[in-house]
Write a protein that holds these residues in place. Structure first.
Motif, PDB file in Angstrom:
ATOM      1  N   ILE A 165     -15.628   4.700  50.135  1.00  0.00           N
ATOM      2  CA  ILE A 165     -16.014   3.285  50.053  1.00  0.00           C
ATOM      3  C   ILE A 165     -17.043   3.074  48.946  1.00  0.00           C
ATOM      4  O   ILE A 165     -16.918   2.160  48.125  1.00  0.00           O
ATOM      5  N   ILE A 166     -18.047   3.918  48.907  1.00  0.00           N
ATOM      6  CA  ILE A 166     -19.109   3.755  47.915  1.00  0.00           C
ATOM      7  C   ILE A 166     -18.597   4.054  46.509  1.00  0.00           C
ATOM      8  O   ILE A 166     -19.031   3.432  45.543  1.00  0.00           O
ATOM      9  N   THR A 167     -17.636   4.959  46.378  1.00  0.00           N
ATOM     10  CA  THR A 167     -17.020   5.190  45.075  1.00  0.00           C
ATOM     11  C   THR A 167     -16.254   3.949  44.610  1.00  0.00           C
ATOM     12  O   THR A 167     -16.288   3.601  43.433  1.00  0.00           O
ATOM     13  N   CYS A 168     -15.582   3.270  45.527  1.00  0.00           N
ATOM     14  CA  CYS A 168     -14.902   2.018  45.178  1.00  0.00           C
ATOM     15  C   CYS A 168     -15.907   0.960  44.743  1.00  0.00           C
ATOM     16  O   CYS A 168     -15.675   0.241  43.751  1.00  0.00           O
ATOM     17  N   LEU A 199     -15.585   1.402  59.879  1.00  0.00           N
ATOM     18  CA  LEU A 199     -15.628   2.171  58.628  1.00  0.00           C
ATOM     19  C   LEU A 199     -14.245   2.277  57.997  1.00  0.00           C
ATOM     20  O   LEU A 199     -14.091   2.136  56.780  1.00  0.00           O
ATOM     21  N   LEU A 200     -13.233   2.544  58.822  1.00  0.00           N
ATOM     22  CA  LEU A 200     -11.871   2.646  58.297  1.00  0.00           C
ATOM     23  C   LEU A 200     -11.395   1.305  57.728  1.00  0.00           C
ATOM     24  O   LEU A 200     -10.733   1.276  56.687  1.00  0.00           O
ATOM     25  N   SER A 201     -11.736   0.218  58.393  1.00  0.00           N
ATOM     26  CA  SER A 201     -11.333  -1.091  57.866  1.00  0.00           C
ATOM     27  C   SER A 201     -12.037  -1.395  56.544  1.00  0.00           C
ATOM     28  O   SER A 201     -11.425  -1.936  55.623  1.00  0.00           O
ATOM     29  N   LEU A 202     -13.303  -1.030  56.432  1.00  0.00           N
ATOM     30  CA  LEU A 202     -14.006  -1.186  55.157  1.00  0.00           C
ATOM     31  C   LEU A 202     -13.362  -0.333  54.072  1.00  0.00           C
ATOM     32  O   LEU A 202     -13.206  -0.770  52.918  1.00  0.00           O
ATOM     33  N   MET A 203     -12.977   0.889  54.420  1.00  0.00           N
ATOM     34  CA  MET A 203     -12.355   1.774  53.447  1.00  0.00           C
ATOM     35  C   MET A 203     -11.029   1.194  52.946  1.00  0.00           C
ATOM     36  O   MET A 203     -10.784   1.128  51.739  1.00  0.00           O
TER      37      MET A 203
END
Length: 176
Positions: free
Chosen positions: A95-98, A150-154
């Motif tokens: 997520i943070i890489t995105c 977390l998965l939905s954010l990802m």
């Protein structure tokens, strides 16, 4: 004591590595016109951005995975917490890489103020850190809900990042 601060150290390393990489994720390819050459060869800006996101994740975050595993062993973290930390790390680092790729593509023409990109990463990573740490430190019923968040954010960031990065790259190429 190490069980409590281990996850904080991991998230600090993830944020620090991405903050340092924000300027370089697209900048070198933009400056030497490699992005334009890839686009002229038939690749869309979105495909170029998606490949750069995946490569950036492998290049920056995968080495940290091995450090996290080693730190868990050295600090005698319980097995069930080790699994939670690894899952939290894998999802959160992607997520943070995105977010980093979006910030880097937005700042391609910015030659003066690099703090803007780091600020964008810090602001948008707050929910990821909250739910990542909460997932590790919570009981099983609450942990499932936080893992789903977390998965939905990802999946959300994996879906929108190539499109936003592609649009920002296209605008930057047109205004270069």
């Amino acid at each position: 004591v190490f069980n409590k601060i281990n996850i904080g150290i991991i998230w600090t390393l993830i944020l620090f590595s991405n903050t340092l990489a924000v300027k370089k994720i697209f900048q070198d390819d933009f400056d030497d016109n490699s992005i334009v050459m890839f686009h002229l060869s038939g690749l869309s800006y979105e495909i170029i951005a998606a490949v750069k996101i995946i490569v950036q994740w492998f290049y920056l975050q995968l080495p940290f995975l091995f450090a996290v595993i080693l730190a868990n062993i050295l600090l005698n973290i319980e097995i069930h917490n080790q699994k939670k930390i690894l899952i939290s790390f894998l999802i959160g680092s992607l997520i943070i890489t995105c977010i980093t790729s979006i910030s880097g593509s937005m700042n391609l023409l910015n030659k003066k103020n690099f703090a803007v990109g780091s600020l964008i990463i810090m602001i948008f990573s707050i929910p990821v850190i909250v739910f990542g740490v909460g997932f590790v430190n919570s009981i099983e019923e609450i942990a499932k809900a936080q893992l789903n968040i977390l998965l939905s954010l990802m999946f959300f960031f994996l879906a929108i990042s190539p499109w936003i990065c592609g649009l920002c790259i296209k605008i930057s190429v047109q205004n270069k």
